[in-house]
Design a protein around this motif. Structure first.
Motif, PDB file in Angstrom:
ATOM      1  N   PHE A 159      73.584   1.575   3.741  1.00 55.42           N
ATOM      2  CA  PHE A 159      73.034   0.333   3.215  1.00 55.42           C
ATOM      3  C   PHE A 159      74.088  -0.425   2.403  1.00 55.42           C
ATOM      4  O   PHE A 159      75.175   0.079   2.139  1.00 55.42           O
ATOM      5  CB  PHE A 159      71.806   0.622   2.349  1.00 55.42           C
ATOM      6  CG  PHE A 159      70.691   1.299   3.107  1.00 55.42           C
ATOM      7  CD1 PHE A 159      69.866   0.579   3.964  1.00 55.42           C
ATOM      8  CD2 PHE A 159      70.465   2.663   2.970  1.00 55.42           C
ATOM      9  CE1 PHE A 159      68.841   1.200   4.666  1.00 55.42           C
ATOM     10  CE2 PHE A 159      69.443   3.296   3.666  1.00 55.42           C
ATOM     11  CZ  PHE A 159      68.634   2.561   4.515  1.00 55.42           C
ATOM     12  N   GLN A 160      73.738  -1.633   2.010  1.00 54.17           N
ATOM     13  CA  GLN A 160      74.670  -2.453   1.231  1.00 54.17           C
ATOM     14  C   GLN A 160      75.005  -1.785  -0.095  1.00 54.17           C
ATOM     15  O   GLN A 160      76.151  -1.817  -0.551  1.00 54.17           O
ATOM     16  CB  GLN A 160      74.053  -3.833   0.994  1.00 54.17           C
ATOM     17  CG  GLN A 160      74.933  -4.759   0.151  1.00 54.17           C
ATOM     18  CD  GLN A 160      74.337  -6.161   0.037  1.00 54.17           C
ATOM     19  OE1 GLN A 160      73.388  -6.508   0.733  1.00 54.17           O
ATOM     20  NE2 GLN A 160      74.898  -6.972  -0.834  1.00 54.17           N
ATOM     21  N   PHE A 161      74.004  -1.174  -0.706  1.00 52.45           N
ATOM     22  CA  PHE A 161      74.221  -0.484  -1.970  1.00 52.45           C
ATOM     23  C   PHE A 161      74.233   1.015  -1.692  1.00 52.45           C
ATOM     24  O   PHE A 161      73.463   1.516  -0.881  1.00 52.45           O
ATOM     25  CB  PHE A 161      73.149  -0.891  -2.981  1.00 52.45           C
ATOM     26  CG  PHE A 161      73.174  -2.373  -3.250  1.00 52.45           C
ATOM     27  CD1 PHE A 161      74.214  -2.942  -3.983  1.00 52.45           C
ATOM     28  CD2 PHE A 161      72.210  -3.202  -2.718  1.00 52.45           C
ATOM     29  CE1 PHE A 161      74.269  -4.313  -4.206  1.00 52.45           C
ATOM     30  CE2 PHE A 161      72.252  -4.574  -2.926  1.00 52.45           C
ATOM     31  CZ  PHE A 161      73.288  -5.130  -3.680  1.00 52.45           C
ATOM     32  N   TYR A 162      75.093   1.725  -2.360  1.00 46.02           N
ATOM     33  CA  TYR A 162      75.526   3.040  -1.904  1.00 46.02           C
ATOM     34  C   TYR A 162      74.504   4.149  -2.152  1.00 46.02           C
ATOM     35  O   TYR A 162      74.493   5.153  -1.451  1.00 46.02           O
ATOM     36  CB  TYR A 162      76.860   3.403  -2.583  1.00 46.02           C
ATOM     37  CG  TYR A 162      77.751   2.196  -2.804  1.00 46.02           C
ATOM     38  CD1 TYR A 162      78.088   1.362  -1.738  1.00 46.02           C
ATOM     39  CD2 TYR A 162      78.222   1.860  -4.078  1.00 46.02           C
ATOM     40  CE1 TYR A 162      78.877   0.243  -1.933  1.00 46.02           C
ATOM     41  CE2 TYR A 162      79.012   0.744  -4.274  1.00 46.02           C
ATOM     42  CZ  TYR A 162      79.337  -0.071  -3.207  1.00 46.02           C
ATOM     43  OH  TYR A 162      80.100  -1.181  -3.393  1.00 46.02           O
ATOM     44  N   ASN A 163      73.655   3.977  -3.161  1.00 51.45           N
ATOM     45  CA  ASN A 163      72.594   4.963  -3.441  1.00 51.45           C
ATOM     46  C   ASN A 163      73.139   6.365  -3.652  1.00 51.45           C
ATOM     47  O   ASN A 163      72.548   7.360  -3.206  1.00 51.45           O
ATOM     48  CB  ASN A 163      71.545   4.962  -2.312  1.00 51.45           C
ATOM     49  CG  ASN A 163      70.868   3.619  -2.144  1.00 51.45           C
ATOM     50  OD1 ASN A 163      70.524   2.966  -3.122  1.00 51.45           O
ATOM     51  ND2 ASN A 163      70.696   3.192  -0.908  1.00 51.45           N
ATOM     52  N   LEU A 164      74.281   6.453  -4.332  1.00 55.76           N
ATOM     53  CA  LEU A 164      74.825   7.759  -4.681  1.00 55.76           C
ATOM     54  C   LEU A 164      74.195   8.239  -5.982  1.00 55.76           C
ATOM     55  O   LEU A 164      73.781   7.427  -6.824  1.00 55.76           O
ATOM     56  CB  LEU A 164      76.345   7.679  -4.849  1.00 55.76           C
ATOM     57  CG  LEU A 164      77.149   7.202  -3.635  1.00 55.76           C
ATOM     58  CD1 LEU A 164      78.641   7.183  -3.961  1.00 55.76           C
ATOM     59  CD2 LEU A 164      76.877   8.067  -2.412  1.00 55.76           C
ATOM     60  N   ILE A 165      74.127   9.538  -6.155  1.00 53.37           N
ATOM     61  CA  ILE A 165      73.613  10.121  -7.404  1.00 53.37           C
ATOM     62  C   ILE A 165      74.777  10.223  -8.380  1.00 53.37           C
ATOM     63  O   ILE A 165      75.759  10.929  -8.119  1.00 53.37           O
ATOM     64  CB  ILE A 165      72.972  11.485  -7.143  1.00 53.37           C
ATOM     65  CG1 ILE A 165      71.788  11.314  -6.179  1.00 53.37           C
ATOM     66  CG2 ILE A 165      72.526  12.139  -8.440  1.00 53.37           C
ATOM     67  CD1 ILE A 165      71.144  12.604  -5.747  1.00 53.37           C
ATOM     68  N   SER A 166      74.671   9.512  -9.491  1.00 52.84           N
ATOM     69  CA  SER A 166      75.805   9.354 -10.404  1.00 52.84           C
ATOM     70  C   SER A 166      76.255  10.662 -11.045  1.00 52.84           C
ATOM     71  O   SER A 166      77.427  10.804 -11.412  1.00 52.84           O
ATOM     72  CB  SER A 166      75.466   8.333 -11.494  1.00 52.84           C
ATOM     73  OG  SER A 166      74.354   8.777 -12.266  1.00 52.84           O
TER      74      SER A 166
END
Length: 243
Positions: free
Chosen positions: A101-108
């Motif tokens: 997706f456009q935004f990465y949605n990684l767990i910080s």
């Protein structure tokens, strides 16, 4: 339909109607379309043209209001997704489809390696996180947290996470939308490499006309309909794109 190519997705009369109170919005209006195994597709269209809705239905994230959508796997097993249950769609996504997706949605709070391992821990025949991150050129950033990575590097971690389960299809919704030109080109090169070396079918949604030059076919949507399908005589390498 191209008789010489294997179909991976086929839609017929695909319609999606959203109701918001007394207002109805028809996001898709009778879409007939095939995606072929191993090709790189670019879907173009303005905001509201229906391209994200189409991608979400093919990927099992949404259901059509009317029409049919079928998925044919590498063993030529035909799966009708039109009336699939929630459990069946979850299994379909887990086994066959990767999303970017456009935004990465990684767990910080997790490293790049750990973000990818979330997928490899539940997949049937996954790559190792190290192998997936190596494919996107991040073998030297395995133990970095998202805050220690650039936007382009975070997107490449997201791509590694998507491909680590060896999906047949990679569905990408505006994967360069939050990136500058140079970084966006690097991400497109990664998608191009995955398509070429692994044979994954890659579909990229974008509003950027130039990205269409790197595709086997360009599918243009307008007002919920397929407005044009154009085959490129020759794919332009992502590194040569300019916008």
């Amino acid at each position: 339909m191209d008789a010489g190519r294997e179909v991976v997705f086929a839609t017929r009369g695909l319609t999606r109607l959203y109701r918001m109170g007394e207002v109805s919005i028809q996001a898709l209006q009778g879409v007939d379309l095939e995606l072929y195994r191993g090709e790189l597709i670019v879907m173009l269209g303005a905001s509201g043209s229906g391209k994200s809705t189409l991608l979400n239905i093919m990927g099992g994230l949404d259901l059509a209001s009317e029409g049919t959508v079928r998925y044919i796997d590498r063993d030529q097993r035909d799966q009708d997704l039109t009336h699939a249950s929630r459990r069946e769609l979850t299994r379909f996504r887990r086994q066959h489809v990767g999303f970017v997706f456009q935004f990465y949605n990684l767990i910080s709070s997790l490293t790049a390696r750990e973000n990818v391992a979330i997928v490899t821990d539940i997949a049937r025949d996954p790559m190792t996180p190290e192998a997936a991150l190596g494919l996107v050129g991040l073998e030297g950033r395995l133990d970095h947290f998202p805050s220690q990575l650039s936007g382009g590097e975070q997107q490449r971690v997201a791509i590694a996470r998507a491909i680590a389960k060896r999906p047949d299809v990679l569905l990408c919704d505006e994967p360069t939308g939050a990136l500058d030109f140079r970084t966006g080109i690097r991400v497109l090169e990664v998608l191009e490499e995955i398509n070429r070396t692994i044979g994954t079918t890659v579909a990229i949604i974008t509003h950027n006309e130039v990205i269409g030059e790197m595709a086997d076919r360009v599918i243009r949507l307008r007002d919920g309909r397929v407005d044009e399908i154009r085959a490129n005589a020759e794919r332009r390498p992502a590194a040569e794109l300019r916008w």
